[in-house]
Design an enzyme around this catalytic site. Structure first.
Site, PDB file in Angstrom:
ATOM      1  N   LYS A  51      43.277  25.828  53.405  1.00  0.00           N
ATOM      2  CA  LYS A  51      41.917  25.615  52.658  1.00  0.00           C
ATOM      3  C   LYS A  51      41.024  26.337  52.899  1.00  0.00           C
ATOM      4  CE  LYS A  51      42.175  21.667  54.551  1.00  0.00           C
ATOM      5  NZ  LYS A  51      43.370  21.561  55.203  1.00  0.00           N
ATOM      6  N   PHE A  91      49.143  31.560  63.727  1.00  0.00           N
ATOM      7  CA  PHE A  91      50.012  31.452  65.034  1.00  0.00           C
ATOM      8  C   PHE A  91      50.480  30.096  65.483  1.00  0.00           C
ATOM      9  CE2 PHE A  91      48.669  31.327  69.834  1.00  0.00           C
ATOM     10  CZ  PHE A  91      50.056  31.516  70.173  1.00  0.00           C
ATOM     11  N   ASP A  96      54.025  25.493  65.551  1.00  0.00           N
ATOM     12  CA  ASP A  96      53.933  24.017  65.650  1.00  0.00           C
ATOM     13  C   ASP A  96      55.138  23.502  64.563  1.00  0.00           C
ATOM     14  OD1 ASP A  96      52.493  21.408  65.992  1.00  0.00           O
ATOM     15  OD2 ASP A  96      52.615  21.523  63.704  1.00  0.00           O
ATOM     16  N   ASP A 100      57.602  20.860  65.570  1.00  0.00           N
ATOM     17  CA  ASP A 100      57.810  19.315  64.975  1.00  0.00           C
ATOM     18  C   ASP A 100      58.833  19.320  64.058  1.00  0.00           C
ATOM     19  OD1 ASP A 100      55.340  18.805  66.141  1.00  0.00           O
ATOM     20  OD2 ASP A 100      54.050  19.058  64.818  1.00  0.00           O
ATOM     21  N   ARG A 105      54.901  23.644  54.694  1.00  0.00           N
ATOM     22  CA  ARG A 105      53.661  24.206  54.798  1.00  0.00           C
ATOM     23  C   ARG A 105      52.847  24.557  53.860  1.00  0.00           C
ATOM     24  NH1 ARG A 105      50.379  22.490  58.806  1.00  0.00           N
ATOM     25  NH2 ARG A 105      51.945  22.197  60.373  1.00  0.00           N
ATOM     26  N   ASP A 167      50.293  16.497  73.279  1.00  0.00           N
ATOM     27  CA  ASP A 167      51.046  16.078  71.937  1.00  0.00           C
ATOM     28  C   ASP A 167      52.573  15.721  71.967  1.00  0.00           C
ATOM     29  OD1 ASP A 167      50.584  16.061  68.632  1.00  0.00           O
ATOM     30  OD2 ASP A 167      52.472  16.771  69.202  1.00  0.00           O
ATOM     31  N   LYS A 193      44.286  19.660  70.936  1.00  0.00           N
ATOM     32  CA  LYS A 193      44.965  20.370  70.038  1.00  0.00           C
ATOM     33  C   LYS A 193      44.296  20.829  68.717  1.00  0.00           C
ATOM     34  CE  LYS A 193      47.407  16.870  67.103  1.00  0.00           C
ATOM     35  NZ  LYS A 193      48.592  16.429  66.606  1.00  0.00           N
ATOM     36  N   PHE A 232      38.680  14.399  62.003  1.00  0.00           N
ATOM     37  CA  PHE A 232      39.704  15.506  61.004  1.00  0.00           C
ATOM     38  C   PHE A 232      41.083  15.128  61.201  1.00  0.00           C
ATOM     39  CE2 PHE A 232      41.916  19.218  60.333  1.00  0.00           C
ATOM     40  CZ  PHE A 232      41.468  19.611  58.974  1.00  0.00           C
ATOM     41  N   ASP A 236      44.054  13.567  59.094  1.00  0.00           N
ATOM     42  CA  ASP A 236      45.553  14.409  59.261  1.00  0.00           C
ATOM     43  C   ASP A 236      46.703  13.337  59.404  1.00  0.00           C
ATOM     44  OD1 ASP A 236      46.451  17.149  58.998  1.00  0.00           O
ATOM     45  OD2 ASP A 236      47.548  16.296  60.845  1.00  0.00           O
ATOM     46  N   ASP A 237      46.574  12.409  60.372  1.00  0.00           N
ATOM     47  CA  ASP A 237      47.425  11.402  60.539  1.00  0.00           C
ATOM     48  C   ASP A 237      47.568  10.457  59.559  1.00  0.00           C
ATOM     49  OD1 ASP A 237      47.438  12.692  63.035  1.00  0.00           O
ATOM     50  OD2 ASP A 237      46.773  10.855  64.142  1.00  0.00           O
TER      51      ASP A 237
END
Ligand code: GPP
Ligand code: MG
Ligand code: MG
Length: 347
Positions: A51, A91, A96, A100, A105, A167, A193, A232, A236-237
């Site tokens: 974004k 990066f 990540d 994960d 993405r 995390d 994070k 934010f 996201d969650d």
């Protein structure tokens, strides 16, 4: 200038910056043809495509702090710093997504998912990080705030790594322990994070560029931006579970990955003994039936409504913090601009 013009101008700078990094790799470090191609593909695949809120915030904050339109040179330099935040984010995200085990993405397969890339993505993430310092050296070496920028980036990177560590260790793959998931643990994870690099970093960069020296100004910015960053990540969650993958460009993995998500914390808070058993049986399982069982419980607990209520409250709290700000240190508009970009977002 409208938002879309700002974005267009920002995007227009990207190819120049890739060429700058390639130039150093080729002319100073003997990078052969095949590496050149690999590296430019890595940068072009992973750096743009988001974004760009973080990158654009450097530019808009700098303009607000100067209180006048930017000259061509000032605009370009703010754009370079904006891109350095986007580079840092790339990066983090390349790495990540491996950690994960994500699939997509920004609407395309994660970089490590490409068969020819696989574990090379680990080094590719390092190359993306290293490129940031090539750009900074080229454009900021002789500025009085060069060391401040380097120090800031190093500090923020370390903080983000600490957040990522917490995390990850709070979400072990092999066993579920719901007692780990507390709101205070959650707040620490997301502050480090996400909030620091996504919110404080762009604004602090613009402040250094604008010659702000007052530690109280940095502290005031920090406290408001941490609040915004926490909100934010809660979004996201929420979007990880309820967002449309076609819009958010990624497929959620938090339930399968045993993540200390805001949603599971709310669920634990609201669940009765039977409902808690459902979570114990089904959270952090990879099979679709378990994911569906967790989502059904979230529905029963009306977590979408709980989120909407939280969103309203959080916005009110943030507005209050901004109103209480000592504007002798930093203008309110820095934060109202940023808040506009994220409240009620769909992606
Ligand atoms: C994304 O969080 C996490 C980061 C961008 C920090 C990564 C830090 C490293 C040092 C690698 P997330 O996994 O909750 O977000 P998403 O849903 O976008 O994958
Ligand atoms: Mg993660
Ligand atoms: Mg992730």
């Amino acid at each position: 200038m409208t938002m879309s013009e700002q974005l267009k101008q920002f995007l227009a700078v990207f190819d120049t910056l890739v060429a700058d990094v390639m130039d150093v790799a080729v002319n100073q470090y003997e990078t052969p043809k095949e590496s050149q191609q690999w590296m430019s593909e890595n940068l072009k695949y992973n750096v743009p495509g988001g974004k760009m809120n973080r990158g654009l915030s450097v530019v808009s904050t700098y303009e607000i702090l100067l209180g006048r339109p930017l000259t061509k040179d000032e605009l370009f330099k703010a754009q370079v710093l904006g891109w350095s935040v986007e580079w840092l984010q790339a990066f983090f995200l390349v790495a990540d997504d491996m950690m994960d085990q994500s699939q997509t993405r920004r609407g395309q397969p994660c970089w490590y998912k490409k068969p020819e890339v696989s574990n090379i993505a680990i080094n590719d993430s390092f190359v993306i990080e290293g490129s940031i310092y090539i750009l900074l050296k080229k454009y900021f070496r002789s500025e009085p705030y060069y060391v401040d920028l380097l120090d800031l980036l190093h500090e923020v990177t370390f903080q983000t790594e600490l957040g990522q560590m917490l995390d990850l260790i709070t979400a072990p793959e092999d066993h579920v322990d719901l007692t780990r998931f507390t709101l205070s643990k959650y707040k620490t994870i997301v502050k480090y994070k996400t909030a620091v690099y996504s919110f404080y970093l762009p604004v602090a960069m613009a402040m250094h560029m604008a010659g702000v020296k007052n530690p109280a100004a940095f502290a005031a910015a920090h406290s408001i931006l941490m609040e915004m960053g926490e909100f934010f990540q809660i979004q996201d969650d929420y979007l990880d579970c309820y967002g449309d993958p076609a819009v958010i460009g990624k497929i959620g993995t938090d339930i399968q990955d045993n993540k200390c998500s805001w949603l599971v914390i709310q669920a634990l808070d609201l669940a009765n003994a039977d409902q808690r058993k459902i979570l114990e049986q089904h959270y952090a399982r990879k099979d679709e039936a378990s994911v569906a069982a967790v989502k059904a419980l979230y529905k029963e607990l009306e977590l979408q409504r709980v989120f909407t209520e939280y969103e309203e409250k959080s916005f009110a709290k943030l507005t209050q913090l901004i109103n209480e700000l000592d504007t002798a240190t930093i203008p309110r508009e820095v934060f109202t601009e940023f808040a506009k970009k994220i409240y009620k977002r769909q992606k």
